[in-house]
Write a protein that holds these residues in place. Structure first.
Motif, PDB file in Angstrom:
ATOM      1  N   GLY A 238       0.714  -1.323  -0.223  1.00  0.00           N
ATOM      2  CA  GLY A 238       0.021  -0.088   0.205  1.00  0.00           C
ATOM      3  C   GLY A 238       0.987   1.273   0.075  1.00  0.00           C
ATOM      4  O   GLY A 238       0.205   2.116  -0.709  1.00  0.00           O
ATOM      5  N   GLY A 239       1.809   1.329   0.893  1.00  0.00           N
ATOM      6  CA  GLY A 239       2.681   2.496   0.955  1.00  0.00           C
ATOM      7  C   GLY A 239       1.862   3.648   1.650  1.00  0.00           C
ATOM      8  O   GLY A 239       1.111   3.765   2.279  1.00  0.00           O
ATOM      9  N   ALA A 240       2.609   4.845   1.171  1.00  0.00           N
ATOM     10  CA  ALA A 240       2.077   6.104   1.904  1.00  0.00           C
ATOM     11  C   ALA A 240       0.804   6.437   1.225  1.00  0.00           C
ATOM     12  O   ALA A 240       0.055   6.972   2.297  1.00  0.00           O
ATOM     13  CB  ALA A 240       3.351   7.182   1.233  1.00  0.00           C
ATOM     14  N   PRO A 241       0.246   6.211  -0.034  1.00  0.00           N
ATOM     15  CA  PRO A 241      -0.979   6.926  -0.284  1.00  0.00           C
ATOM     16  C   PRO A 241      -1.974   5.971   0.520  1.00  0.00           C
ATOM     17  O   PRO A 241      -3.051   6.487   0.963  1.00  0.00           O
ATOM     18  CB  PRO A 241      -1.093   6.441  -1.866  1.00  0.00           C
ATOM     19  N   HIS A 242      -1.725   4.724   0.659  1.00  0.00           N
ATOM     20  CA  HIS A 242      -2.594   3.612   1.492  1.00  0.00           C
ATOM     21  C   HIS A 242      -2.605   4.088   2.996  1.00  0.00           C
ATOM     22  O   HIS A 242      -4.106   4.100   3.431  1.00  0.00           O
ATOM     23  CB  HIS A 242      -2.010   2.353   1.461  1.00  0.00           C
ATOM     24  N   LEU A 248      -6.766  10.200   6.987  1.00  0.00           N
ATOM     25  CA  LEU A 248      -7.522  10.922   6.591  1.00  0.00           C
ATOM     26  C   LEU A 248      -9.106  10.499   6.923  1.00  0.00           C
ATOM     27  O   LEU A 248      -9.817  11.235   7.139  1.00  0.00           O
ATOM     28  CB  LEU A 248      -7.514  10.968   4.903  1.00  0.00           C
ATOM     29  N   LYS A 249      -9.401   9.128   6.528  1.00  0.00           N
ATOM     30  CA  LYS A 249     -10.559   8.802   6.826  1.00  0.00           C
ATOM     31  C   LYS A 249     -10.985   7.769   7.906  1.00  0.00           C
ATOM     32  O   LYS A 249     -12.106   7.723   8.281  1.00  0.00           O
ATOM     33  CB  LYS A 249     -10.848   7.572   5.552  1.00  0.00           C
ATOM     34  N   PHE A 250      -9.868   7.292   8.781  1.00  0.00           N
ATOM     35  CA  PHE A 250      -9.824   6.848   9.813  1.00  0.00           C
ATOM     36  C   PHE A 250     -10.189   5.205   9.758  1.00  0.00           C
ATOM     37  O   PHE A 250      -9.979   4.445  10.753  1.00  0.00           O
ATOM     38  CB  PHE A 250     -10.750   7.292  10.850  1.00  0.00           C
ATOM     39  N   LYS A 251     -11.164   4.935   8.852  1.00  0.00           N
ATOM     40  CA  LYS A 251     -12.137   3.476   8.842  1.00  0.00           C
ATOM     41  C   LYS A 251     -11.456   2.326   8.132  1.00  0.00           C
ATOM     42  O   LYS A 251     -12.321   1.527   7.732  1.00  0.00           O
ATOM     43  CB  LYS A 251     -13.548   3.909   9.094  1.00  0.00           C
ATOM     44  N   SER A 252     -10.433   2.652   7.525  1.00  0.00           N
ATOM     45  CA  SER A 252      -9.939   1.601   6.461  1.00  0.00           C
ATOM     46  C   SER A 252      -8.334   1.684   6.587  1.00  0.00           C
ATOM     47  O   SER A 252      -7.774   2.307   7.104  1.00  0.00           O
ATOM     48  CB  SER A 252     -10.529   2.071   5.237  1.00  0.00           C
ATOM     49  N   ASN A 253      -8.076   0.438   5.790  1.00  0.00           N
ATOM     50  CA  ASN A 253      -6.509   0.434   5.570  1.00  0.00           C
ATOM     51  C   ASN A 253      -5.600   0.309   6.886  1.00  0.00           C
ATOM     52  O   ASN A 253      -4.781   1.341   7.169  1.00  0.00           O
ATOM     53  CB  ASN A 253      -5.803   1.591   4.666  1.00  0.00           C
ATOM     54  N   TYR A 254      -5.815  -0.500   7.592  1.00  0.00           N
ATOM     55  CA  TYR A 254      -5.415  -0.808   9.077  1.00  0.00           C
ATOM     56  C   TYR A 254      -3.791  -1.173   8.911  1.00  0.00           C
ATOM     57  O   TYR A 254      -3.088  -1.095   9.857  1.00  0.00           O
ATOM     58  CB  TYR A 254      -6.128  -1.456   9.751  1.00  0.00           C
ATOM     59  N   ALA A 255      -3.607  -2.063   7.939  1.00  0.00           N
ATOM     60  CA  ALA A 255      -2.374  -2.629   7.758  1.00  0.00           C
ATOM     61  C   ALA A 255      -0.958  -1.709   7.506  1.00  0.00           C
ATOM     62  O   ALA A 255      -1.330  -0.672   6.598  1.00  0.00           O
ATOM     63  CB  ALA A 255      -2.006  -3.883   6.785  1.00  0.00           C
ATOM     64  N   PRO A 256       0.139  -1.795   8.172  1.00  0.00           N
ATOM     65  CA  PRO A 256       1.062  -0.777   7.711  1.00  0.00           C
ATOM     66  C   PRO A 256       1.592  -0.599   6.350  1.00  0.00           C
ATOM     67  O   PRO A 256       2.079   0.443   5.964  1.00  0.00           O
ATOM     68  CB  PRO A 256       1.910  -0.794   8.793  1.00  0.00           C
ATOM     69  N   TYR A 257       1.795  -1.997   5.870  1.00  0.00           N
ATOM     70  CA  TYR A 257       2.562  -2.237   4.742  1.00  0.00           C
ATOM     71  C   TYR A 257       2.031  -2.852   3.413  1.00  0.00           C
ATOM     72  O   TYR A 257       1.315  -2.216   2.470  1.00  0.00           O
ATOM     73  CB  TYR A 257       3.909  -2.905   4.938  1.00  0.00           C
ATOM     74  N   PHE A 258       1.715  -4.003   3.638  1.00  0.00           N
ATOM     75  CA  PHE A 258       1.054  -4.711   2.803  1.00  0.00           C
ATOM     76  C   PHE A 258      -0.709  -4.759   2.745  1.00  0.00           C
ATOM     77  O   PHE A 258      -1.288  -3.997   3.668  1.00  0.00           O
ATOM     78  CB  PHE A 258       1.247  -6.107   2.773  1.00  0.00           C
ATOM     79  N   THR A 259      -1.204  -5.045   1.771  1.00  0.00           N
ATOM     80  CA  THR A 259      -2.724  -4.821   1.425  1.00  0.00           C
ATOM     81  C   THR A 259      -3.726  -6.216   1.598  1.00  0.00           C
ATOM     82  O   THR A 259      -4.657  -6.068   1.927  1.00  0.00           O
ATOM     83  CB  THR A 259      -3.023  -4.126   0.087  1.00  0.00           C
ATOM     84  N   HIS A 260      -2.722  -7.354   1.752  1.00  0.00           N
ATOM     85  CA  HIS A 260      -3.699  -8.461   1.710  1.00  0.00           C
ATOM     86  C   HIS A 260      -4.820  -8.499   2.904  1.00  0.00           C
ATOM     87  O   HIS A 260      -5.904  -9.009   2.966  1.00  0.00           O
ATOM     88  CB  HIS A 260      -2.887  -9.608   1.710  1.00  0.00           C
ATOM     89  N   TRP A 261      -4.200  -8.060   4.312  1.00  0.00           N
ATOM     90  CA  TRP A 261      -4.959  -8.336   5.428  1.00  0.00           C
ATOM     91  C   TRP A 261      -6.277  -7.562   5.211  1.00  0.00           C
ATOM     92  O   TRP A 261      -7.162  -7.672   5.775  1.00  0.00           O
ATOM     93  CB  TRP A 261      -4.253  -7.952   6.540  1.00  0.00           C
ATOM     94  N   ASP A 262      -6.064  -6.275   4.748  1.00  0.00           N
ATOM     95  CA  ASP A 262      -7.207  -5.251   4.867  1.00  0.00           C
ATOM     96  C   ASP A 262      -8.213  -5.626   3.753  1.00  0.00           C
ATOM     97  O   ASP A 262      -9.543  -5.655   3.911  1.00  0.00           O
ATOM     98  CB  ASP A 262      -6.969  -3.925   4.198  1.00  0.00           C
ATOM     99  N   THR A 269      -9.340   0.325   1.323  1.00  0.00           N
ATOM    100  CA  THR A 269      -9.792   1.295   0.504  1.00  0.00           C
ATOM    101  C   THR A 269      -8.903   1.733  -0.573  1.00  0.00           C
ATOM    102  O   THR A 269      -7.573   2.059  -0.035  1.00  0.00           O
ATOM    103  CB  THR A 269     -10.402   2.532   1.386  1.00  0.00           C
ATOM    104  N   GLU A 270      -9.350   1.873  -1.656  1.00  0.00           N
ATOM    105  CA  GLU A 270      -8.242   2.087  -2.726  1.00  0.00           C
ATOM    106  C   GLU A 270      -7.823   3.396  -2.731  1.00  0.00           C
ATOM    107  O   GLU A 270      -8.536   4.410  -2.494  1.00  0.00           O
ATOM    108  CB  GLU A 270      -8.833   1.999  -4.102  1.00  0.00           C
ATOM    109  N   SER A 271      -6.782   3.842  -2.857  1.00  0.00           N
ATOM    110  CA  SER A 271      -5.920   4.969  -2.504  1.00  0.00           C
ATOM    111  C   SER A 271      -5.505   5.628  -4.045  1.00  0.00           C
ATOM    112  O   SER A 271      -5.139   4.787  -4.884  1.00  0.00           O
ATOM    113  CB  SER A 271      -4.788   5.072  -1.686  1.00  0.00           C
ATOM    114  N   HIS A 272      -5.971   6.853  -3.981  1.00  0.00           N
ATOM    115  CA  HIS A 272      -5.708   7.487  -5.375  1.00  0.00           C
ATOM    116  C   HIS A 272      -4.615   8.723  -5.090  1.00  0.00           C
ATOM    117  O   HIS A 272      -4.890   9.428  -4.178  1.00  0.00           O
ATOM    118  CB  HIS A 272      -6.874   7.882  -5.930  1.00  0.00           C
TER     119      HIS A 272
END
Length: 274
Positions: A238-242, A248-262, A269-272
């Motif tokens: 995920g990185g910095a955008p993730h 910003l939103k508080f209620k998603s993207n709890y894993a610090p690095y990878f995206t598979h657990w979320d 939540t997809e970061s743009h």
């Protein structure tokens, strides 16, 4: 029976292993030459603080340059928000305070109970890469569960985690802007994984450096062309955008690095990029 082939294969494997080890032996020899420092009770806290501030510094420079060089602003995830000196100084003060008052006593006790042992031989490169990768995956899972729990339970959030969410738009120095409990918990996860895996001290150091760097990058507020999430394929990282979106939103993207657990838990939540 012709045994030349198996012997040749064994020899080639032995030579390959020797090359892998020699590739890190010079580095390890350089490290062990500083043995009195490394075995000092002050080394862990100095190592942690120096690495953290060194990794923060390039992003701090970017934050100041952005106000003068408009071309850099396209890399800012939230280009309308820039940290001021008044926002940075409390983060630095808290980091120094935590390292002196909290991290040093804990690492001193660890040093007293588990004296540092420096083997003569360096680990092989594939071993280092594998174990660092496993340590990162373990830390990612542990932090995900801790993080999810501290958002789902209001008392835990208000008591321990809310301070880390003071800044909705993160910058590098907010990485360690957190409560004592949060710092201790995440520090424990980072420290215990190499011990459980029986990692070589050099592997342990490399993991700590990589972990600190990735944490700082996560909070940097920048989506740079060489950011880790752009180097890892298939959206696995995920990185910095993730992580910026999490603040910003508080209620998603709890894993610090990878995206598979979320993704598995339905909290992704997809970061743009801007």
């Amino acid at each position: 029976m012709n045994c030349s082939l198996p012997g040749g294969v064994l020899l080639s494997y032995a030579m390959a292993g020797q090359r892998d080890r020699l590739c890190l032996q010079s580095l390890w020899d350089f490290v062990t030459a500083k043995e009195p420092l490394i075995k000092s009770p002050f080394f862990p806290v100095l190592f942690s603080f120096t690495a953290y501030m060194a990794f923060c510094l390039p992003y701090v420079a970017l934050d100041f340059l952005n106000t003068r060089l408009p071309n850099l602003r396209k890399y800012k995830i939230q280009p309308q928000n820039y940290p001021t000196l008044g926002m940075m100084v409390p983060c630095i003060i808290q980091t120094v305070y935590h390292h002196v008052v909290l991290i040093f006593p804990v690492t001193f006790l660890h040093w007293y109970w588990r004296p540092v042992n420096l083997p003569v031989i360096a680990p092989e490169l594939p071993e280092v890469l594998l174990e660092v990768g496993v340590c990162l995956l373990l830390f990612d899972f542990e932090y995900f569960l801790w993080h999810l729990l501290h958002h789902k339970v209001p008392w835990l959030y208000k008591t321990f985690h809310k301070v880390h969410h003071k800044h909705v738009s993160t910058f590098a120095l907010t990485t360690q802007y957190s409560s004592v409990w949060e710092l201790l918990s995440l520090g424990f996860f980072a420290a215990i994984n190499p011990v459980l895996l029986g990692c070589h001290p050099l592997t342990e150091m490399i993991f700590f450096l990589v972990n600190i760097w990735l944490s700082v990058e996560d909070h940097s507020g920048y989506d740079l062309p060489w950011s880790t999430h752009r180097l890892v394929p298939f959206g696995l990282y995920g990185g910095a955008p993730h992580h910026d979106l999490h603040h910003l939103k508080f209620k998603s993207n709890y894993a610090p690095y990878f995206t598979h657990w979320d993704k598995l838990f339905g909290t992704f939540t997809e970061s743009h990029s801007n």
